[in-house]
Design a protein around this motif. Sequence first.
Motif, PDB file in Angstrom:
ATOM      1  N   SER A 193      16.060  -8.749  -3.836  1.00  0.00           N
ATOM      2  CA  SER A 193      14.819  -9.280  -3.841  1.00  0.00           C
ATOM      3  C   SER A 193      14.078  -9.481  -2.219  1.00  0.00           C
ATOM      4  O   SER A 193      13.160  -8.906  -2.073  1.00  0.00           O
ATOM      5  N   LEU A 194      14.766  -9.904  -1.332  1.00  0.00           N
ATOM      6  CA  LEU A 194      14.352 -10.078   0.097  1.00  0.00           C
ATOM      7  C   LEU A 194      14.043  -8.509   0.527  1.00  0.00           C
ATOM      8  O   LEU A 194      13.120  -8.331   1.098  1.00  0.00           O
ATOM      9  N   PHE A 195      15.053  -7.664   0.549  1.00  0.00           N
ATOM     10  CA  PHE A 195      14.733  -6.385   0.968  1.00  0.00           C
ATOM     11  C   PHE A 195      13.720  -5.513   0.227  1.00  0.00           C
ATOM     12  O   PHE A 195      12.873  -5.118   1.085  1.00  0.00           O
ATOM     13  N   ARG A 196      13.477  -5.865  -0.902  1.00  0.00           N
ATOM     14  CA  ARG A 196      12.406  -5.133  -1.516  1.00  0.00           C
ATOM     15  C   ARG A 196      11.349  -5.720  -1.226  1.00  0.00           C
ATOM     16  O   ARG A 196      10.134  -4.974  -1.130  1.00  0.00           O
ATOM     17  N   ALA A 197      11.030  -7.106  -0.860  1.00  0.00           N
ATOM     18  CA  ALA A 197       9.930  -7.678  -0.740  1.00  0.00           C
ATOM     19  C   ALA A 197       9.409  -7.162   0.626  1.00  0.00           C
ATOM     20  O   ALA A 197       8.150  -6.828   0.842  1.00  0.00           O
ATOM     21  N   GLN A 198      10.421  -7.051   1.556  1.00  0.00           N
ATOM     22  CA  GLN A 198      10.066  -6.796   2.875  1.00  0.00           C
ATOM     23  C   GLN A 198       9.684  -5.255   3.053  1.00  0.00           C
ATOM     24  O   GLN A 198       8.686  -5.050   3.714  1.00  0.00           O
ATOM     25  N   HIS A 199      10.198  -4.334   2.279  1.00  0.00           N
ATOM     26  CA  HIS A 199      10.023  -3.062   2.118  1.00  0.00           C
ATOM     27  C   HIS A 199       8.319  -2.855   1.735  1.00  0.00           C
ATOM     28  O   HIS A 199       7.753  -2.000   2.032  1.00  0.00           O
ATOM     29  N   GLU A 200       8.189  -3.343   0.436  1.00  0.00           N
ATOM     30  CA  GLU A 200       6.896  -3.353   0.112  1.00  0.00           C
ATOM     31  C   GLU A 200       5.795  -4.043   0.771  1.00  0.00           C
ATOM     32  O   GLU A 200       4.559  -3.348   0.955  1.00  0.00           O
ATOM     33  N   LEU A 201       5.952  -5.077   1.275  1.00  0.00           N
ATOM     34  CA  LEU A 201       5.033  -5.771   2.493  1.00  0.00           C
ATOM     35  C   LEU A 201       4.983  -4.695   3.547  1.00  0.00           C
ATOM     36  O   LEU A 201       3.760  -4.671   4.048  1.00  0.00           O
ATOM     37  N   PHE A 202       5.720  -4.344   4.100  1.00  0.00           N
ATOM     38  CA  PHE A 202       5.971  -3.488   5.366  1.00  0.00           C
ATOM     39  C   PHE A 202       5.178  -2.092   4.771  1.00  0.00           C
ATOM     40  O   PHE A 202       4.265  -1.857   5.848  1.00  0.00           O
ATOM     41  N   ASP A 203       5.219  -1.660   3.812  1.00  0.00           N
ATOM     42  CA  ASP A 203       4.517  -0.356   3.398  1.00  0.00           C
ATOM     43  C   ASP A 203       3.057  -0.679   3.345  1.00  0.00           C
ATOM     44  O   ASP A 203       2.196   0.115   3.632  1.00  0.00           O
ATOM     45  N   GLU A 204       2.585  -2.026   2.802  1.00  0.00           N
ATOM     46  CA  GLU A 204       1.344  -2.317   2.740  1.00  0.00           C
ATOM     47  C   GLU A 204       0.504  -2.440   4.050  1.00  0.00           C
ATOM     48  O   GLU A 204      -0.413  -2.097   4.419  1.00  0.00           O
ATOM     49  N   MET A 205       1.490  -3.190   5.018  1.00  0.00           N
ATOM     50  CA  MET A 205       1.019  -3.599   6.325  1.00  0.00           C
ATOM     51  C   MET A 205       0.987  -2.522   7.183  1.00  0.00           C
ATOM     52  O   MET A 205       0.044  -2.451   8.337  1.00  0.00           O
ATOM     53  N   VAL A 206       1.935  -1.425   7.096  1.00  0.00           N
ATOM     54  CA  VAL A 206       1.642  -0.260   8.090  1.00  0.00           C
ATOM     55  C   VAL A 206       0.264   0.478   7.949  1.00  0.00           C
ATOM     56  O   VAL A 206       0.163   0.925   9.018  1.00  0.00           O
ATOM     57  N   LYS A 207      -0.440   0.168   6.993  1.00  0.00           N
ATOM     58  CA  LYS A 207      -1.857   0.785   7.007  1.00  0.00           C
ATOM     59  C   LYS A 207      -2.841   0.044   7.990  1.00  0.00           C
ATOM     60  O   LYS A 207      -3.592   0.893   8.469  1.00  0.00           O
ATOM     61  N   ASP A 208      -2.408  -0.975   8.459  1.00  0.00           N
ATOM     62  CA  ASP A 208      -3.121  -1.711   9.491  1.00  0.00           C
ATOM     63  C   ASP A 208      -3.015  -0.661  10.934  1.00  0.00           C
ATOM     64  O   ASP A 208      -4.081  -0.805  11.721  1.00  0.00           O
TER      65      ASP A 208
END
Length: 151
Positions: free
Chosen positions: A13-28
């Motif tokens: 769960s931690l790994f998937r949350a980090q990965h999904e949030l990272f994918d969203e934030m890399v757009k910054d």
Amino acid sequence: MTDRKLALEAWESLFRAQHELFDEMVKDFDDAHLSQAEYDVLLTATRSPGMTARLRDVTSNMLISQPSVSRLIDRMVSRGLISKCPDPEDGRGALVKATDAGARAFRALATVHGRSIAERMSRLDNEELRLLRDLAEKLRTGSSPGSTYDQ
């Protein structure tokens, strides 16, 4: 004793949350004048006294290899984002310092990126954010939750 199945579920769960949030934030960084790696270097430098950090500290904060960090630093020097000089306290080391241009570029992106992080992390309330911060720190360093960050 830790429940193995629960530990695996928590990790996934931690790994998937980090990965999904990272994918969203890399757009910054899509339209920014800094890459994410450059931002990380400037984050370390600008948070250091005199906006100057030891190269080894920059390297330890990055998730890329030391040779890759060295090449990145050289590119950033050529772009005028940082300066680099020998470390007077360590003959084998180097210091990197954010230039005025580098600090300005960092601050401009940090404002946008910080807002983006706060928006995405607002899914949690302040108590949950403190708990997450403390638990992540405990996983990273083995220190007790809240030992260094309670304010």
